[in-house]
Write a protein that holds these residues in place. Structure first.
Motif, PDB file in Angstrom:
ATOM      1  N   GLU A 165     -12.387  29.715   4.436  1.00 25.06           N
ATOM      2  CA  GLU A 165     -11.357  28.705   4.165  1.00 25.06           C
ATOM      3  C   GLU A 165     -10.187  29.294   3.377  1.00 25.06           C
ATOM      4  N   ARG A 189      -7.607  23.480   2.317  1.00 21.70           N
ATOM      5  CA  ARG A 189      -7.876  22.486   1.268  1.00 21.70           C
ATOM      6  C   ARG A 189      -6.975  22.798   0.081  1.00 21.70           C
ATOM      7  N   PRO A 221      -8.075  17.719   1.601  1.00 20.93           N
ATOM      8  CA  PRO A 221      -8.210  18.523   2.804  1.00 20.93           C
ATOM      9  C   PRO A 221      -6.937  18.439   3.642  1.00 20.93           C
ATOM     10  N   ASP A 257      -5.801  18.882   7.336  1.00 15.36           N
ATOM     11  CA  ASP A 257      -6.295  19.100   8.702  1.00 15.36           C
ATOM     12  C   ASP A 257      -5.160  19.261   9.694  1.00 15.36           C
TER      13      ASP A 257
END
Lengths: 263, 292
Positions: free
Chosen positions: B71, B242, B259, B261
């Protein structure tokens, strides 16, 4: 093409620098000539031409070279010895707190006792031979180099060391590959300062206790009132110091100039 | 406690061997409760108090966060909120005074080659080495041969878009180029994750935008886990999967995790981007106005 042009501008810059030096020295000799011929007009202040003639004579007889080499040899030996001691000690002081605590009082104490003041002690210990002069030059070199080197180690950027650590460097790699190369400009600057100290010290030492060298030449010339000889020695000292300092600056630039804009 | 299984886990074998068996088992176990989430880094109740001449300063208080493998986590906060202290603790430059930090299950004890760091200033580059030798520095530490090192460094020089600039020294490069070299140097060492401390903070706005785009591309190419510190909301929205918004200091801690997206490359003028920006801005608004 662009690279070639850059190179040629560098060359032109270098030529103008050298030309500037020559012009500067010519001006110095001109003013000397004017002052001695028209202002002072005393046998105690000879104009440059007789001095240069006398200098040429001494060179032809091989006497001047002898004195110069005697002095330079002492400077070189003492300077190398002093640097060889000063660099590792400076590195240790800069790297380890304990060593700093132990040795800093030494450097802070001795650097206020000038080498000239140590001449008497040095002659008592080592006689008037080579050893006493080499000792004095080493003495005057060592503390300047120590202080400059230690300061250099202290000035290594924190992020440089951290970057090496997170690339996997161990203690020795951090020291050898980061701290040491980052300190090189400081070491060279310290050595350059020490070299000018060495010139001061060698003359003083040879004035008082020596069988040859430029200082001895000054002393003898004073005894026999050979005014030209005094000035020959002075001019030789100035030119030698100038040449040594330029060579040092050139060395610093070659090794370090690329990454140190302050040099 | 999120990952209770980790305390009893055995020591981590060399990461070159790929995922250890017990870790893949953990992934399976975790998927039952929290979806496919494997924490590469786990900060558990971490606190940091500095003691100085003027008294103690609590920079970070009770900071907990799990970072997943792969991430791009942006830690966003006002100046003085303790975000750099968090990064320094994950990097191992500073030890926490409370809580603990686990990397792949093992506690962090000092800096290591598994975490590549990109520093804010470019003072971390080695001025006496060429750009190429800077990039290959970590490989040299490992004793890799000159030819192999050079080839690898060239590869990463190309990746950061500096092909042909390898022979230059840092003093001959612009601020943006120096940050590219730093990124390449960290990547060439093939770390498990990248820690970036406001790497573009000192750059002008246009250079910064270009480098953000390149970093996004490089992240997609290399699939490295990134912990990225910034105080720039737009930067966080453009890069992160994030965003962690920090409460202002002293005693900085996580306020919320947002988050993001949105697909890459991100369109900064799109409505979706604006919505994320507004959300994050709303969260940090109080912190900004309390900070001065």
């Amino acid at each position: 093409m662009a690279l070639f042009m850059m190179r040629s501008t560098v060359r032109i810059e270098r030529l103008t620098t050298i030309g500037g030096y020559i012009a500067g020295f010519a001006l110095l000799f001109l003013i000397w000539h004017l002052a001695a011929s028209f202002l002072v007009r005393s046998t105690l202040f000879p104009p440059p031409m007789p001095v240069l003639e006398r200098g040429w004579m001494l060179i032809e007889d091989g006497i001047l070279q002898e004195q110069i080499i005697a002095s330079l040899k002492r400077i070189a030996q003492g300077f190398l010895l002093g640097s060889a001691i000063g660099i590792p000690v400076g590195l240790a002081i800069g790297s380890f707190k304990l060593v700093r605590w132990l040795l800093e009082p030494w450097t802070e104490f001795f650097r206020f006792i000038p080498a000239v003041a140590m001449i008497t002690v040095s002659v008592i210990w080592f006689g008037i031979g080579e050893e006493s002069k080499v000792f004095l030059i080493a003495y005057t070199t060592v503390f300047v180099v120590i202080i400059s080197t230690a300061a250099g180690v202290g000035a290594v950027g924190r992020d440089k060391i951290r970057a090496a650590q997170c690339l996997g460097a161990n203690r020795w790699q951090v020291f050898g590959l980061v701290a040491l190369p980052a300190t090189v400009p400081y070491i060279l600057t310290g050595m350059r300062l020490a070299m000018s100290n060495a010139f001061v010290t060698i003359v003083a030492a040879e004035l008082i206790a020596s069988n040859d060298g430029l200082g001895k030449m000054l002393w003898d010339a004073r005894l026999f009132m050979q005014i030209e000889d005094i000035f020959v020695a002075l001019v030789a000292l100035g030119l030698l110091g100038f040449a040594t300092d330029r060579s040092f600056r050139f060395l610093i630039r070659a090794f370090a100039g690329r990454f140190n804009a302050t040099v | 406690m999120v990952l209770t299984g980790w305390q009893t886990s055995p020591a981590i074998p060399g990461r070159e061997a790929g995922l250890p068996v017990w870790l893949s088992a953990l992934r399976f176990g975790e998927s039952k409760t929290r979806g496919a989430f494997v924490a590469l880094v786990s900060l558990q109740g971490v606190g940091k108090t500095f003691s100085g001449r003027t008294g103690a300063w609590e920079a970070v208080r009770d900071f907990s966060l799990d970072l997943a493998e792969g991430e791009f986590f942006c830690l966003l906060g006002t100046s003085g909120c303790g975000k750099t202290t968090v990064l320094n603790m994950v990097a191992g430059f500073e030890a926490p005074t409370a809580g603990r930090i686990l990397l792949g299950g093992a506690p962090v004890e000092g800096p290591g080659a598994d975490r590549g760091v990109v520093f804010q200033g470019h003072d971390s580059l080695y001025d006496w080495l060429t750009a190429l030798d800077n990039i290959g520095f970590g490989l040299r530490l490992r004793g890799m041969g000159k030819a192999e090192r050079r080839a690898k460094a060239e590869h990463f020089l190309r990746m950061v878009g500096l092909t042909g600039q390898g022979a230059k020294h840092p003093s001959e490069l612009s601020g943006g180029m120096k940050q590219r070299i730093q990124i390449a140097r960290a990547l060439a060492n093939d770390p498990r994750m990248l820690l970036m401390d406001e790497p573009f903070g000192a750059l002008d706005a246009m250079t910064r935008a270009v480098l953000q785009g390149e970093l996004s591309r490089i992240w997609a190419e290399t699939k490295k886990t990134v912990l990225f510190i910034t105080h720039d909301i737009e930067e966080a929205c453009a890069l992160a999967t994030r965003i962690g918004v920090m409460r202002r200091g002293p005693g900085g801690t996580l306020k919320a995790i947002v988050p993001v997206d949105l697909p890459f490359p991100r369109e900064r003028t799109s409505d979706a981007f604006m919505r994320v920006f507004r959300d994050v801005h709303g969260l940090i608004h109080d912190e900004i106005h309390g900070a001065h």
